[in-house]
Motif scaffolding. Structure first.
Motif, PDB file in Angstrom:
ATOM      1  N   MET A 156       0.838  -1.184   0.000  1.00 27.25           N
ATOM      2  CA  MET A 156       0.000   0.000   0.000  1.00 27.25           C
ATOM      3  C   MET A 156       0.888   1.255   0.000  1.00 27.25           C
ATOM      4  N   GLU A 157       0.263   2.400  -0.124  1.00 30.93           N
ATOM      5  CA  GLU A 157       1.018   3.651  -0.103  1.00 30.93           C
ATOM      6  C   GLU A 157       1.549   3.942   1.296  1.00 30.93           C
ATOM      7  N   ALA A 158       2.544   4.804   1.360  1.00 28.62           N
ATOM      8  CA  ALA A 158       3.150   5.175   2.639  1.00 28.62           C
ATOM      9  C   ALA A 158       2.310   6.237   3.337  1.00 28.62           C
ATOM     10  N   GLU A 159       2.415   6.268   4.653  1.00 25.79           N
ATOM     11  CA  GLU A 159       1.804   7.316   5.463  1.00 25.79           C
ATOM     12  C   GLU A 159       2.705   7.557   6.668  1.00 25.79           C
ATOM     13  N   THR A 160       2.480   8.641   7.357  1.00 21.75           N
ATOM     14  CA  THR A 160       3.278   8.968   8.536  1.00 21.75           C
ATOM     15  C   THR A 160       2.394   8.895   9.771  1.00 21.75           C
ATOM     16  N   VAL A 161       2.890   8.208  10.804  1.00 18.66           N
ATOM     17  CA  VAL A 161       2.118   8.091  12.048  1.00 18.66           C
ATOM     18  C   VAL A 161       2.996   8.553  13.206  1.00 18.66           C
ATOM     19  N   PRO A 162       2.390   9.022  14.282  1.00 20.62           N
ATOM     20  CA  PRO A 162       3.180   9.385  15.467  1.00 20.62           C
ATOM     21  C   PRO A 162       3.914   8.166  16.020  1.00 20.62           C
ATOM     22  N   LEU A 163       5.050   8.403  16.617  1.00 25.46           N
ATOM     23  CA  LEU A 163       5.867   7.326  17.164  1.00 25.46           C
ATOM     24  C   LEU A 163       5.051   6.400  18.056  1.00 25.46           C
ATOM     25  N   GLU A 164       4.198   6.965  18.905  1.00 30.06           N
ATOM     26  CA  GLU A 164       3.443   6.148  19.861  1.00 30.06           C
ATOM     27  C   GLU A 164       2.393   5.277  19.185  1.00 30.06           C
ATOM     28  N   GLN A 165       2.127   5.498  17.898  1.00 30.91           N
ATOM     29  CA  GLN A 165       1.172   4.671  17.168  1.00 30.91           C
ATOM     30  C   GLN A 165       1.843   3.736  16.170  1.00 30.91           C
ATOM     31  N   SER A 166       3.154   3.631  16.232  1.00 32.14           N
ATOM     32  CA  SER A 166       3.890   2.881  15.209  1.00 32.14           C
ATOM     33  C   SER A 166       4.136   1.420  15.560  1.00 32.14           C
ATOM     34  N   LEU A 167       3.807   1.001  16.776  1.00 36.50           N
ATOM     35  CA  LEU A 167       4.045  -0.386  17.170  1.00 36.50           C
ATOM     36  C   LEU A 167       3.319  -1.349  16.229  1.00 36.50           C
ATOM     37  N   GLY A 168       4.061  -2.339  15.725  1.00 38.93           N
ATOM     38  CA  GLY A 168       3.471  -3.337  14.848  1.00 38.93           C
ATOM     39  C   GLY A 168       3.360  -2.915  13.398  1.00 38.93           C
ATOM     40  N   ARG A 169       3.723  -1.683  13.083  1.00 31.83           N
ATOM     41  CA  ARG A 169       3.668  -1.215  11.689  1.00 31.83           C
ATOM     42  C   ARG A 169       4.973  -1.542  10.973  1.00 31.83           C
ATOM     43  N   ALA A 225      13.856  -0.586   5.718  1.00 34.46           N
ATOM     44  CA  ALA A 225      12.498  -0.574   5.171  1.00 34.46           C
ATOM     45  C   ALA A 225      11.932  -1.982   5.218  1.00 34.46           C
ATOM     46  N   GLY A 226      10.646  -2.085   5.568  1.00 35.69           N
ATOM     47  CA  GLY A 226      10.003  -3.385   5.668  1.00 35.69           C
ATOM     48  C   GLY A 226      10.112  -4.015   7.034  1.00 35.69           C
ATOM     49  N   HIS A 227      10.836  -3.363   7.944  1.00 36.43           N
ATOM     50  CA  HIS A 227      10.988  -3.894   9.294  1.00 36.43           C
ATOM     51  C   HIS A 227       9.723  -3.656  10.102  1.00 36.43           C
ATOM     52  N   LYS A 228       9.282  -4.674  10.847  1.00 41.68           N
ATOM     53  CA  LYS A 228       8.117  -4.525  11.710  1.00 41.68           C
ATOM     54  C   LYS A 228       8.549  -3.932  13.044  1.00 41.68           C
ATOM     55  N   ILE A 229       7.942  -2.825  13.410  1.00 44.24           N
ATOM     56  CA  ILE A 229       8.393  -2.063  14.570  1.00 44.24           C
ATOM     57  C   ILE A 229       7.950  -2.732  15.867  1.00 44.24           C
ATOM     58  N   ALA A 230       8.932  -2.997  16.728  1.00 41.43           N
ATOM     59  CA  ALA A 230       8.688  -3.580  18.049  1.00 41.43           C
ATOM     60  C   ALA A 230       9.031  -2.550  19.114  1.00 41.43           C
ATOM     61  N   ALA A 231       8.840  -2.933  20.377  1.00 43.03           N
ATOM     62  CA  ALA A 231       9.053  -1.997  21.481  1.00 43.03           C
ATOM     63  C   ALA A 231      10.484  -1.466  21.509  1.00 43.03           C
ATOM     64  N   GLY A 232      11.471  -2.353  21.295  1.00 41.94           N
ATOM     65  CA  GLY A 232      12.867  -1.911  21.285  1.00 41.94           C
ATOM     66  C   GLY A 232      13.154  -0.925  20.176  1.00 41.94           C
ATOM     67  N   ASP A 233      12.490  -1.105  19.028  1.00 39.88           N
ATOM     68  CA  ASP A 233      12.668  -0.168  17.910  1.00 39.88           C
ATOM     69  C   ASP A 233      12.127   1.215  18.266  1.00 39.88           C
ATOM     70  N   ILE A 234      11.028   1.232  18.993  1.00 44.63           N
ATOM     71  CA  ILE A 234      10.463   2.518  19.401  1.00 44.63           C
ATOM     72  C   ILE A 234      11.435   3.258  20.311  1.00 44.63           C
ATOM     73  N   ALA A 235      12.124   2.527  21.187  1.00 51.56           N
ATOM     74  CA  ALA A 235      13.132   3.157  22.042  1.00 51.56           C
ATOM     75  C   ALA A 235      14.238   3.783  21.200  1.00 51.56           C
ATOM     76  N   VAL A 236      14.688   3.062  20.186  1.00 48.45           N
ATOM     77  CA  VAL A 236      15.763   3.566  19.323  1.00 48.45           C
ATOM     78  C   VAL A 236      15.293   4.793  18.546  1.00 48.45           C
ATOM     79  N   LEU A 237      14.092   4.715  17.969  1.00 46.83           N
ATOM     80  CA  LEU A 237      13.568   5.854  17.219  1.00 46.83           C
ATOM     81  C   LEU A 237      13.415   7.080  18.120  1.00 46.83           C
ATOM     82  N   ALA A 238      12.953   6.851  19.335  1.00 52.51           N
ATOM     83  CA  ALA A 238      12.812   7.970  20.274  1.00 52.51           C
ATOM     84  C   ALA A 238      14.167   8.576  20.597  1.00 52.51           C
ATOM     85  N   ALA A 239      15.177   7.741  20.769  1.00 52.60           N
ATOM     86  CA  ALA A 239      16.512   8.242  21.097  1.00 52.60           C
ATOM     87  C   ALA A 239      17.070   9.127  19.985  1.00 52.60           C
ATOM     88  N   PHE A 240      16.642   8.868  18.764  1.00 56.49           N
ATOM     89  CA  PHE A 240      17.111   9.680  17.632  1.00 56.49           C
ATOM     90  C   PHE A 240      16.137  10.801  17.276  1.00 56.49           C
TER      91      PHE A 240
END
Length: 420
Positions: free
Chosen positions: A32-45, A168-183
């Motif tokens: 599907m097409e890309a979209e942008t979501v807030p970090l707190e809504q990205s789990l599992g995307r 790209a294509g990685h499914k976001i898990a809790a640890g990934d959210i920590a990394v994204l937040a750190a950056f």
């Protein structure tokens, strides 16, 4: 000619292998097409694009201890049991910027995680120091030498600027959210979740809330498929159940395909007089991908393409519906989200008990996994008929039993698809 062969000829059925059916479906399972979501809504995307580090991490030399930042060579004189005294010129808590550089003969009190000042190349842990005032000036005593670099996490130790953080294509898990937040990645580029229409066919179906009636059964497949679609990352759109009426089914399917990204049905794909989904797919034979698969359960699983969108018709038998979803619908939904790996993992395991059935097709047997003696065992469900529902809840794998086997004995090595 057997009754089954006569029915297959009547319905134009020719069995294809599971892998071929999956490949045909995946040809129409583009992201599907890309979209942008807030970090707190990205789990599992699933990430729509790779994320690179906008800065090194850590972004400064970081203390790994509560103690004192020092010049390592200053501590050499404590090698023979002597005490080296250094003047304390700074106090650096977390979040503070050092007042200045550390030069030979000086030290700075520092906390875990704080920025190490310029000139310091080691941190002495608090437990091996003493403090006292000399002429009113605080000093720290170091009892033993410390090598350069000890207790310091250097700038860029985990990631350097520009290095890939997540692909790209990685499914976001809790640890990934920590990394994204750190950056500081607070808006995350992801692939849109596909909207998946789900409906069941069958005049025998009752709603979950209805009392049981003679000759009727409650519609358990639709709630199961709703949960499975959510689990796979899709957005289920529940279209209810319809009676065995071809015109009604045609209208519902066409309407759903106009507005949704994928349509999954359950029931009506066998060879009975009221199996309307088989009739519906055959109306436009050029759009049919397949209507028989060399597998048990769910050999009558059927798929077609209408207007570039997939219609996947699963068996109405609960066990076959469940297996068909895992093998065909789940990878399609994952691929539509841009998943780097769309299919469920497959392990080689040890068969935990005898499986005596003879198979003409590949059989996907519901089972449960158990770790014993350092090995993974898979135990087939006691009742694994296509129509059996209860054992679905106890299954965490599908044991793959190849065709033309005269039964498998406990201890045999088998492949198993690991369920979420």
């Amino acid at each position: 000619m057997t009754n089954r062969e006569q029915s297959d000829n009547k319905f134009g059925r020719k069995a294809i292998q599971v892998e071929e059916a999956q490949a045909r479906l995946m040809n129409y399972a583009g992201a599907m097409e890309a979209e942008t979501v807030p970090l707190e809504q990205s789990l599992g995307r699933y990430l729509a694009e790779s994320i690179a580090a906008p800065h090194p991490f850590p972004a400064f030399n970081r203390s790994g201890m509560d103690g004192y930042a020092v010049v390592a060579s200053d501590t050499e004189n404590s090698r023979d049991g002597g005490m080296v005294w250094l003047k304390v010129v700074d106090n650096i808590p977390c979040g503070a910027v050092p007042a200045g550089a550390i030069i030979p003969g000086t030290a700075a009190r520092i906390m875990t995680g704080a920025q190490v000042p310029e000139g310091a190349d080691a941190v002495v842990m608090l437990e091996v120091t003493e403090t006292r005032d000399l002429d009113g000036i605080p000093h720290v005593g170091v009892r033993k030498p410390i090598p350069s670099g000890r207790n310091i996490t250097p700038l860029g130790y985990e990631l350097k600027q520009g290095e890939q953080v997540l692909a790209a294509g990685h499914k976001i898990a809790a640890g990934d959210i920590a990394v994204l937040a750190a950056f500081g990645v607070h808006d995350v580029p992801v692939i849109r979740r596909p909207r998946v229409g789900v409906f069941a066919t069958g005049s025998e179906l009752l709603d979950v809330k209805e009392p049981l009636q003679p000759g009727k059964i409650r519609n358990s497949n639709s709630p199961m498929l709703e949960a499975l679609v959510r689990e796979a990352g899709g957005e289920p759109v529940m279209l209810g159940a319809i009676a065995d009426e071809l015109e009604l089914a045609r209208s519902k399917v066409h309407s759903a395909l106009e507005t949704l990204d994928l349509v999954i049905t359950t029931g009506g794909v066998s060879v009975g007089d009221y199996d309307i989904m088989g009739d519906l797919v055959r109306e436009e034979a050029g759009d049919m991908l397949f209507n028989k698969i060399a597998m048990r359960p769910g050999s009558v699983t059927t798929a077609a393409v209408r207007g570039g969108k997939l219609l996947l018709a699963l068996s109405g038998n609960p066990g076959a519906c469940f297996v068909g979803f895992q093998l065909f619908a789940r990878p399609v939904i994952a691929s539509m989200q841009g998943a780097s790996e769309s299919f469920l993992p497959e392990w080689t395991v040890v068969l935990g008990k005898d499986y005596p059935k003879v198979n003409n097709y590949f059989r996907f047997v519901r089972g449960r996994l158990e770790v014993r003696g350092g090995s993974i065992y898979a135990y087939p469900a006691a009742i694994d008929e296509s129509s059996v529902m209860v054992t679905i809840k106890d299954s965490d794998c599908l044991i793959i039993v190849p065709p033309e086997e005269r039964g498998l004995s406990a201890g045999a090595k088998v492949r198993a698809i690991i369920l979420p």
